[in-house]
Design a protein around this motif. Sequence first.
Motif, short mmCIF file in Angstrom:
data_model
loop_
_atom_site.label_atom_id
_atom_site.label_comp_id
_atom_site.label_asym_id
_atom_site.label_seq_id
_atom_site.Cartn_x
_atom_site.Cartn_y
_atom_site.Cartn_z
N THR A 257 0.82 -1.20 0.00
CA THR A 257 0.00 0.00 0.00
C THR A 257 0.85 1.25 0.00
OG1 THR A 257 0.00 0.01 2.36
CG2 THR A 257 -1.75 -1.20 1.31
N THR B 55 -6.79 -5.44 -2.56
CA THR B 55 -5.97 -4.62 -1.66
C THR B 55 -6.30 -4.92 -0.19
OG1 THR B 55 -7.54 -2.78 -1.55
CG2 THR B 55 -5.94 -2.76 -3.36
N ASP B 56 -5.35 -4.62 0.67
CA ASP B 56 -5.58 -4.78 2.11
C ASP B 56 -6.69 -3.85 2.60
OD1 ASP B 56 -3.67 -6.75 2.42
OD2 ASP B 56 -2.08 -5.36 2.96
N GLU B 57 -6.72 -2.66 2.05
CA GLU B 57 -7.76 -1.70 2.45
C GLU B 57 -9.14 -2.26 2.16
OE1 GLU B 57 -7.90 0.99 4.07
OE2 GLU B 57 -5.87 1.81 4.15
N SER B 58 -9.28 -2.87 0.98
CA SER B 58 -10.56 -3.43 0.59
C SER B 58 -10.93 -4.64 1.43
CB SER B 58 -10.52 -3.82 -0.90
OG SER B 58 -11.66 -4.56 -1.26
N GLN B 59 -9.94 -5.47 1.74
CA GLN B 59 -10.22 -6.73 2.42
C GLN B 59 -10.23 -6.62 3.95
OE1 GLN B 59 -9.44 -11.30 1.58
NE2 GLN B 59 -7.66 -10.06 1.17
N TYR B 60 -9.29 -5.83 4.50
CA TYR B 60 -9.14 -5.77 5.96
C TYR B 60 -9.45 -4.40 6.56
CZ TYR B 60 -6.48 -10.05 5.06
OH TYR B 60 -6.08 -11.30 4.65
N ARG B 61 -9.63 -3.40 5.69
CA ARG B 61 -9.80 -2.01 6.16
C ARG B 61 -8.56 -1.56 6.94
NH1 ARG B 61 -13.13 -2.73 2.93
NH2 ARG B 61 -15.36 -2.29 3.03
N LYS B 62 -7.40 -2.10 6.56
CA LYS B 62 -6.13 -1.70 7.15
C LYS B 62 -5.12 -1.51 6.02
CE LYS B 62 -6.71 -3.94 11.65
NZ LYS B 62 -6.14 -4.90 12.63
N ALA B 63 -4.10 -0.71 6.33
CA ALA B 63 -3.16 -0.31 5.28
C ALA B 63 -2.24 -1.44 4.82
CB ALA B 63 -2.33 0.87 5.76
#
Length: 204
Positions: free
Chosen positions: A2, A99-107
């Motif tokens: 990210t 993306t991590d943002e999409s999957q985990y809501r984390k960077a």
Amino acid sequence: MTKAGISAGATVVASIKGIAFSALMVCAPLLFAQTAQASEGRYLQASSSFPPPTGARTLCKTYSWACATSPKKRISSAQELALVQSVNKRVNRTTRSVTDESQYRKADIWALPTARGGDCEDFALLKKRDLIKMGLDPKKLLIATVLDTRRNSHAVLVYRSGQGDLVLDNLTNSIKPWKATHYLFLRMQDPNRPKNWVGVSNQS
């Protein structure tokens, strides 16, 4: 990887630029002690010790195999290369990029891909796990962080073959020598102690 990973990479670049290093950044120590090969630039060379990427700080606790150092069995170089090519293509074909943002809501989360998929370091982790299960020496399978050709933060799996460091990349099915990627390598797992990370010289 990210934007948080980009800033971490950029910080490393900035710090090293100001020092008398001939290379901008990171890569891992030589697994093979042949100085002739090293001089030809076929292997990434360590410049210094570096802390792991933020998302990889608990990697060894989460996945013990990610920091293993002993192979489960011996296989030939030809078998290794065939497995590397097969696994790279299979994982790229069957894993969706998310993306991590999409999957985990984390960077920045380093984890094996879920049913939804994963991002670049997740692809690298899955390839490393599968190749270790198939018998490849874990010390030949090193996750590295890079800046890609557009200077975006990215992660790949480096395979330390007898011919040099080859790159398994979720952006292509081609297995390329590290120099042929035209990536700027930042840091990589230390092949002797994979829980540690090293900076890398991008020059031969």
